[in-house]
Scaffold this active site. Structure first.
Site, short mmCIF file in Angstrom:
data_model
loop_
_atom_site.label_atom_id
_atom_site.label_comp_id
_atom_site.label_asym_id
_atom_site.label_seq_id
_atom_site.Cartn_x
_atom_site.Cartn_y
_atom_site.Cartn_z
N ASP A 185 11.61 -8.05 3.51
CA ASP A 185 10.30 -8.16 2.84
C ASP A 185 9.77 -9.59 2.79
O ASP A 185 8.91 -9.89 1.94
CB ASP A 185 10.35 -7.59 1.42
CG ASP A 185 10.46 -6.08 1.39
OD1 ASP A 185 10.60 -5.46 2.45
OD2 ASP A 185 10.44 -5.50 0.27
N CYS B 37 11.40 -0.81 5.94
CA CYS B 37 12.76 -1.25 6.22
C CYS B 37 13.56 -0.46 7.26
O CYS B 37 13.90 -0.97 8.31
CB CYS B 37 13.53 -1.27 4.91
SG CYS B 37 15.20 -1.83 5.06
N LYS C 117 22.49 -6.18 4.40
CA LYS C 117 21.92 -4.84 4.21
C LYS C 117 21.86 -4.03 5.49
O LYS C 117 21.36 -4.49 6.51
CB LYS C 117 20.52 -5.01 3.61
CG LYS C 117 19.74 -3.71 3.43
CD LYS C 117 18.38 -4.01 2.85
CE LYS C 117 17.49 -2.78 2.85
NZ LYS C 117 16.16 -3.07 2.28
N HIS D 17 21.04 -0.05 5.60
CA HIS D 17 19.92 0.86 5.35
C HIS D 17 19.64 1.82 6.50
O HIS D 17 18.48 2.16 6.78
CB HIS D 17 18.65 0.11 4.98
CG HIS D 17 17.82 0.90 3.99
ND1 HIS D 17 16.76 0.37 3.30
CD2 HIS D 17 17.92 2.19 3.59
CE1 HIS D 17 16.23 1.29 2.52
NE2 HIS D 17 16.92 2.42 2.68
N SER E 235 18.61 -0.50 0.11
CA SER E 235 17.88 -1.50 -0.68
C SER E 235 18.53 -1.72 -2.04
O SER E 235 19.09 -0.79 -2.64
CB SER E 235 16.42 -1.08 -0.85
OG SER E 235 15.76 -1.08 0.41
N HIS F 138 13.58 -8.72 -1.01
CA HIS F 138 13.24 -7.41 -1.57
C HIS F 138 13.47 -7.44 -3.07
O HIS F 138 14.47 -8.00 -3.54
CB HIS F 138 14.14 -6.36 -0.91
CG HIS F 138 13.78 -4.95 -1.21
ND1 HIS F 138 13.98 -4.38 -2.46
CD2 HIS F 138 13.28 -3.96 -0.43
CE1 HIS F 138 13.59 -3.12 -2.43
NE2 HIS F 138 13.15 -2.84 -1.20
N ASP G 142 12.10 -8.17 8.31
CA ASP G 142 12.02 -6.75 8.68
C ASP G 142 10.64 -6.14 8.52
O ASP G 142 10.35 -5.10 9.09
CB ASP G 142 13.05 -5.92 7.89
CG ASP G 142 12.75 -5.82 6.41
OD1 ASP G 142 11.95 -6.64 5.88
OD2 ASP G 142 13.32 -4.93 5.75
N ASN G 143 9.78 -6.76 7.73
CA ASN G 143 8.38 -6.31 7.57
C ASN G 143 7.68 -7.31 6.67
O ASN G 143 8.28 -8.31 6.27
CB ASN G 143 8.29 -4.89 6.98
CG ASN G 143 9.14 -4.64 5.76
OD1 ASN G 143 10.10 -3.86 5.79
ND2 ASN G 143 8.83 -5.30 4.67
N LYS H 282 3.48 -5.16 3.47
CA LYS H 282 4.46 -4.10 3.72
C LYS H 282 3.85 -2.71 3.59
O LYS H 282 3.08 -2.43 2.68
CB LYS H 282 5.61 -4.25 2.71
CG LYS H 282 6.64 -3.14 2.72
CD LYS H 282 7.69 -3.43 1.67
CE LYS H 282 8.71 -2.30 1.58
NZ LYS H 282 9.79 -2.63 0.61
#
Length: 542
Positions: free
Chosen positions: A83, A122, A179, A181, A204, A306, A358-359, A379
């Site tokens: 994030d 994510c 992480k 996910h 997350s 995040h 990741d975003n 996001k």
């Protein structure tokens, strides 16, 4: 091509899924399971050929092709923030968050201004990086549910090949610290998909709320229509995001190793989230020290920024950018520690380092959610702020300093790395080899980028032009979803904030991109959404 299952189409189901996808990432139940250095006078267009493959050639200072030795294999380090917004680093324009280590990587390497992830959220974004494939091709996406949740029975499919698996075939040690996910069932863990070892959270850091309903209970609550209880959950969670305490969450920390006899797995739950970045860093630097005499792939996907935001005591109150700034500055310190470990191990000039996100930023969290700089939105959206991410490539003595405004994507990392090691990138269906641009021998081969939200193609970029077919704001924010009979068109180099629709002035560009989209769709089979399977099963008539 929006193939949302029928159960998502009623107004009440839409409201239900809004709660379940709180910010696009659902909270759930407590987990129960468990390059040698070359003469500086040469152009840094030097390529490595490796693993017994055909030598890769580069252009030397005289402009001649110079094959590199086939016995050298570069180490690969990919650091993937969670994030982190386009405008959250000093080298990308933030005036108050200090990121000297990442900024040094950028100044001494390449800062890419037009680098994209394959999804604005994510799980699908991470899947695309590791496979070099669009999430809609692999099924690693959802139309109703945007990410995987705790106690997911499915997860990352065996049919997909990860970069770790591909590199292991070339003699690489592989380690992941952070992480995942992509599923928390034993068969879905990173060590089952090419990583020798893993320490990190399976999803997350906000998915184990203390005292809140688990996944199944949330589904039942939403279907019950109890608006008062839904509102109470919103209020409690908002308060805990705004003032997070360790006691609010029971996030698990996994320890997993692949052994000759199988796998060794253990879990620490709850784990102290203030130590997540520190522990991932310690595990990563230890991995570097242990594998300095062999080629290695280190994947360091940070759990933050995040939300909820946690940082160690050393970084608390340190940043002018508040708690969010503290967290980002701790990640920057981690980047510095990893670079120092590479230097101490004597392998810094043999290592390709990539730092990206990741975003885009979780704008719903306001000052706790980061910023996308001059880009629009964040996001969850297919506006630039959701999918264009801050990205740096560094390889001392090999990649010359530059600011690159060619297009690239996280999906391209698979193909690029496999080219460097002389391997096969055939499984990376949607990835392209960026090494010509990294080494200054040619432009980036990427000239187009599809923008998906779930299983629907919302927008498409070709060259500097981007066309929107569907627009929708970040999770929980305006504007509402709108399908455009006449697509919107923006020139991203003149208008990176996507403010001025110029479709009426450029019908020839609109037609050209529509033709490119038709060609894209003709070569793509969209797989069923794996993230929705669990919800569909829960809601099926008994």
């Amino acid at each position: 091509q929006d193939r949302a299952p029928a159960f998502t189409r009623s107004p009440w189901h839409a409201q239900a899924l809004d709660l379940l996808n709180w910010g696009g990432e659902m909270q759930g139940m407590t987990h129960r399971r468990l390059l040698p250095t070359f003469c500086l006078g040469l152009l840094s267009a030097t390529l490595l050929a490796a693993c017994g493959g055909s030598p890769v050639t580069s252009v030397d200072a005289a402009g001649t092709d110079a094959p590199m030795g086939a016995d050298t294999k570069p180490n690969v380090v990919i650091m993937f923030a969670d994030d982190l917004g386009y405008g959250d680093l000093g080298s990308f324009g933030h005036p108050y968050i200090r990121t000297p280590n990442i900024d040094t990587l950028a100044a001494e390497g390449q800062r890419w201004t037009d680098f994209y992830v394959a999804a604005p959220v994510c799980s699908p974004s991470r899947a695309a990086l590791l496979t070099g494939r669009l999430p809609v091709r692999s099924g690693l996406y959802g139309n109703a549910i945007r990410v995987f949740f705790p106690d997911e029975p499915g997860g990352f499919p065996d049919s997909e090949v990860t970069l770790a698996e591909a590199l292991k075939d070339h003699g690489y040690a592989t380690g992941m610290f952070g992480k995942w996910h992509l599923g928390d069932a034993p068969h879905a863990l990173p060590t089952r998909h090419g990583f020798d070892e893993w320490v990190g959270v399976p999803y997350s850091n906000d998915m184990n709320w203390v005292g809140e309903p688990d996944f199944e209970a949330l589904v039942k609550l939403n279907m019950s229509g109890d608006l008062e209880q839904r509102a109470a959950i919103y209020a409690r969670r908002a308060a805990k995001y705004a003032a997070p305490e360790k006691e609010h969450f029971e996030a698990p920390l996994f320890f997993s190793k692949a052994t000759s006899d199988g796998f060794e797995d253990s879990v620490e739950q709850p784990t102290d989230q203030t130590q997540l970045t520190q522990r991932a860093t310690a595990a990563a630097t230890d991995f570097i020290a242990r594998h300095a005499d062999e080629p290695f792939f280190l994947y360091l996907p940070y759990s933050m920024p995040h939300t909820p935001l946690f940082r160690s005591e050393e970084f608390a109150g340190r940043s002018l950018g508040g708690r969010y700034g503290d967290v980002v500055e701790e990640i920057d310190a981690s980047v510095g520690a990893v670079r120092q470990a590479l230097s101490q191990a004597g392998v810094l000039d043999k290592t390709l380092i990539v730092f990206t996100s990741d975003n885009g930023p979780w704008l719903f969290m306001r000052e706790e959610g980061g910023v996308s700089g001059l880009l629009r939105d964040g996001k969850g959206t297919t506006f630039e702020g959701g999918v264009r991410v801050p990205t740096v490539f560094n390889w001392p003595g090999t990649i010359a300093p530059d600011v690159v405004s060619d297009m690239g994507s996280a999906m391209d990392l698979f193909s690029t790395v496999m080219t460097l090691v002389g391997g096969d990138a055939a499984s990376a269906t949607d990835g392209l080899d960026l090494s010509p641009r990294l080494f200054g021998t040619a432009p980036s081969p990427r000239n187009e980028m599809p923008y998906y939200r779930g299983g629907a193609l919302y927008a498409y970029r070709k060259g500097p032009w981007k066309m929107h077919f569907i627009t929708e704001g970040a999770y929980g924010l305006a504007p509402a979803k709108q399908k455009h009979e006449v697509p919107q068109l923006f020139h991203l180099q003149r208008d990176p904030a996507e403010r001025f629709d110029v479709a009426a002035d450029h019908p020839e560009v609109v037609a050209d991109i529509q033709a490119a989209v038709a060609q894209h769709r003709a070569g793509l089979t969209i797989a069923p959404p794996l993230f929705d399977a669990r919800l569909a099963a829960l809601m099926a008539p008994q």
